[in-house]
Design a protein around this motif. Structure first.
Motif, PDB file in Angstrom:
ATOM      1  N   THR A   1      -3.657   1.649  -7.853  1.00 58.71           N
ATOM      2  CA  THR A   1      -4.334   2.365  -6.768  1.00 58.71           C
ATOM      3  C   THR A   1      -3.917   3.826  -6.730  1.00 58.71           C
ATOM      4  OG1 THR A   1      -4.056   0.297  -5.570  1.00 58.71           O
ATOM      5  CG2 THR A   1      -4.951   2.146  -4.334  1.00 58.71           C
TER       6      THR A   1
ATOM      7  N   ILE B   1       0.858  -1.187   0.000  1.00 57.09           N
ATOM      8  CA  ILE B   1       0.000   0.000   0.000  1.00 57.09           C
ATOM      9  C   ILE B   1       0.888   1.229   0.000  1.00 57.09           C
ATOM     10  CG2 ILE B   1      -1.695   1.338   1.308  1.00 57.09           C
ATOM     11  CD1 ILE B   1      -2.464  -1.382   2.650  1.00 57.09           C
TER      12      ILE B   1
ATOM     13  N   GLU C   1      -5.697   5.704  -9.399  1.00 57.15           N
ATOM     14  CA  GLU C   1      -7.126   5.804  -9.059  1.00 57.15           C
ATOM     15  C   GLU C   1      -7.374   6.840  -7.975  1.00 57.15           C
ATOM     16  OE1 GLU C   1      -8.771   1.336 -10.246  1.00 57.15           O
ATOM     17  OE2 GLU C   1      -8.415   1.854  -8.150  1.00 57.15           O
TER      18      GLU C   1
END
Lengths: 137, 137
Positions: B89, B54, B92
């Motif tokens: 991600t 992440i 996005e």
């Protein structure tokens, strides 16, 4: 489960150990390293332990075991970046990291490996020239 | 507090981020990196984030900030090893890591930096030859 990343740099694989190793992490690292050596054909493995403030018998065994696995896969392992205090404790504890090569830092470890590669290449060349048919006398 | 080790490799510094960054770790890394760039005169910084699953806005800001600090100290920063899912991600979320150079892996990052060093060296040579007095006409 955390996995320790293995970085490829030319003919070498570089591993930086930053976290306290648990059994699972150590086993995963052994598996991953063996896989990467096979996949990339790496000839050298550098393990940086500069972040470790304690190297106990578990880590010592793991380093020896990785070194042994790499050796049978035809790769040389060098452990680099050991803190002075760690070296003192290791010797006091009677753990001498047998069969594990060490260097002061990554740069010197890389030099050591490159020297070993050059030697290998020379040996191969020599072997090839010996195999080659000599001139007719 | 854990510190992230900084490895010196020639003209480059290599940092592998493996743990989830806390504020303190991030600040310590910035300080350490700035110190190491000053001490070693490094011209390039490679940050490997292949272990991160992440990358949030905090890490994004940290990368941009390290990149900025390195730039004013005359070093180029390249972020390498981003996982495909992380890239998806990031885009996005609208985090585009502006001002941060990236490369697929450490090897390519190193190539990118070496190309930049070679370019710098050429520029310097050219500047020197321009400064040098020309032949009398």
């Amino acid at each position: 489960m955390d996995r320790i990343p293995i970085l490829r740099m030319g003919k070498c694989l570089l591993v930086t150990i930053q976290v306290d190793m648990q059994d699972q992490t150590a086993l995963a690292l052994q598996d991953d390293l063996a896989g990467q050596i096979e996949k990339t054909g790496a000839k050298g493995v550098l393990i940086d332990i500069s972040a470790l403030e304690i190297v106990d018998s578990f880590i010592g065994r793991m380093l020896a075991s990785i070194s042994g696995i790499a050796r049978v896969l035809d790769a040389t392992t060098v452990v680099v970046g050991m803190q002075p205090a760690v070296a003192i404790t290791l010797v006091e504890l009677g753990l001498s990291l047998e069969g594990v090569r060490t260097a002061l830092n990554v740069e010197r470890g890389m030099q050591l490996l490159n020297a070993a590669f050059a030697l290998d290449a020379d040996d191969e060349e020599q072997a090839e020239s010996e195999d080659a048919p000599g001139e007719a006398t």
